[in-house]
Scaffold this active site. Structure first.
Site, PDB file in Angstrom:
ATOM      1  N   ASP A  96      33.586  29.131  48.087  1.00 60.46           N
ATOM      2  CA  ASP A  96      33.992  30.123  47.094  1.00 60.46           C
ATOM      3  C   ASP A  96      33.170  29.855  45.837  1.00 60.46           C
ATOM      4  O   ASP A  96      33.423  28.868  45.134  1.00 60.46           O
ATOM      5  CB  ASP A  96      35.480  29.994  46.759  1.00 60.46           C
ATOM      6  CG  ASP A  96      36.404  30.405  47.896  1.00 60.46           C
ATOM      7  OD1 ASP A  96      36.066  30.124  49.067  1.00 60.46           O
ATOM      8  OD2 ASP A  96      37.471  30.975  47.612  1.00 60.46           O
ATOM      9  N   LYS A 160      36.052  38.198  45.864  1.00 64.39           N
ATOM     10  CA  LYS A 160      37.291  37.556  45.414  1.00 64.39           C
ATOM     11  C   LYS A 160      37.518  37.869  43.945  1.00 64.39           C
ATOM     12  O   LYS A 160      36.569  37.887  43.148  1.00 64.39           O
ATOM     13  CB  LYS A 160      37.167  36.047  45.652  1.00 64.39           C
ATOM     14  CG  LYS A 160      38.283  35.187  45.088  1.00 64.39           C
ATOM     15  CD  LYS A 160      38.009  33.715  45.403  1.00 64.39           C
ATOM     16  CE  LYS A 160      38.954  32.779  44.675  1.00 64.39           C
ATOM     17  NZ  LYS A 160      38.661  31.360  44.968  1.00 64.39           N
ATOM     18  N   LYS A 189      39.535  39.045  48.808  1.00 62.64           N
ATOM     19  CA  LYS A 189      40.477  37.961  48.535  1.00 62.64           C
ATOM     20  C   LYS A 189      41.076  38.148  47.148  1.00 62.64           C
ATOM     21  O   LYS A 189      40.357  38.316  46.159  1.00 62.64           O
ATOM     22  CB  LYS A 189      39.792  36.599  48.627  1.00 62.64           C
ATOM     23  CG  LYS A 189      40.719  35.422  48.245  1.00 62.64           C
ATOM     24  CD  LYS A 189      40.034  34.078  48.423  1.00 62.64           C
ATOM     25  CE  LYS A 189      40.911  32.942  47.878  1.00 62.64           C
ATOM     26  NZ  LYS A 189      40.281  31.609  48.073  1.00 62.64           N
TER      27      LYS A 189
END
Length: 241
Positions: A96, A160, A189
């Protein structure tokens, strides 16, 4: 339209998170043991904790997820690529990374694309999942759409919302816009400020397929109380391509 999820499926949508600067080894051990107990998808941690968590989780289906360039994203592409490689060498299954918002605000889209492609390529070469963190609290709708369009082109795995360090985390509006832009080409996400079952369900309702939260246990216990025959129903408020 409504979609049905079992409690087990809900667990597998959660990235169990502890990215606090003061987290101890005992905190990391507890995080991993909780993820194992609830069968969450991943533990989301700072990259320096990767080897320790990987050792606890190896041989299980729970992924170790490393945060890269976290939480500000204000390091060079080369630094982020090195950190990505280091995390993978230490056992990371998922990456991430925080993009460089300075370059977004400068409309330097070539840089944003170059950075995303470099980190995605390294991740995919090692068969790892890659997510880009937008930090939507700092972005306009136009900037969110442009980043998501680049994500589709690069073929990253997830876009995300947030690190959890900004003034505001995931919002329904951001999730809906991201999902509308990426469709089924890229997953979405939601992370940041998701602390109860109702918010969890709202994020899924508008297109999130992974939830980053430090309140995963609380959320699942709340969902268990409202489940019927071990399942919950969620209204689908997005269109599939």
């Amino acid at each position: 339209m409504k979609k049905k999820f079992t409690i087990e499926q809900c667990c597998r949508l959660i990235d169990h998170t502890n990215v606090k600067a003061y987290a101890t080894k005992e905190d990391m051990k507890k995080l991993c043991e909780e993820a194992l107990s609830y069968h969450f998808a991943m533990v989301a941690i700072n990259s320096g904790q990767t080897a320790y968590c990987h050792e606890i989780l190896k041989g299980t289906s729970i992924h170790t997820g490393a945060a890269i360039g976290f939480p500000l994203g204000q390091t060079s592409i080369e630094s982020k690529v090195f950190e990505t490689k280091d995390a993978i060498e230490n056992g990371a299954d998922e990456i991430d990374y925080q993009l460089n918002i300075t370059e977004v605000k400068s409309k330097n889209w070539e840089y944003v694309k170059k950075e995303m492609k470099a980190i995605t390529d390294v991740s995919h070469q090692h068969h790892k999942i890659c997510k880009v963190i937008l930090e939507t609290a700092y972005l306009t709708d136009e900037e969110i759409v442009k980043i998501c369009e680049i994500a589709k082109e690069v073929k990253i795995d997830f876009v995300k919302t947030s690190t959890g360090f900004a003034d505001k985390g995931a919002t329904i509006e951001a999730i809906a816009l991201m999902k509308q832009t990426v469709g089924n080409s890229v997953n979405v996400k939601a992370s940041g400020g998701i602390r109860d079952a109702n918010t969890f369900k709202e994020m899924l309702s508008y297109g999130a397929s992974r939830i980053g939260t430090s309140a995963g246990i609380k959320i699942i216990e709340q969902l268990k109380k409202e489940a019927i025959d071990g399942c919950i129903e969620i209204e689908v408020n997005y269109e599939n391509e």
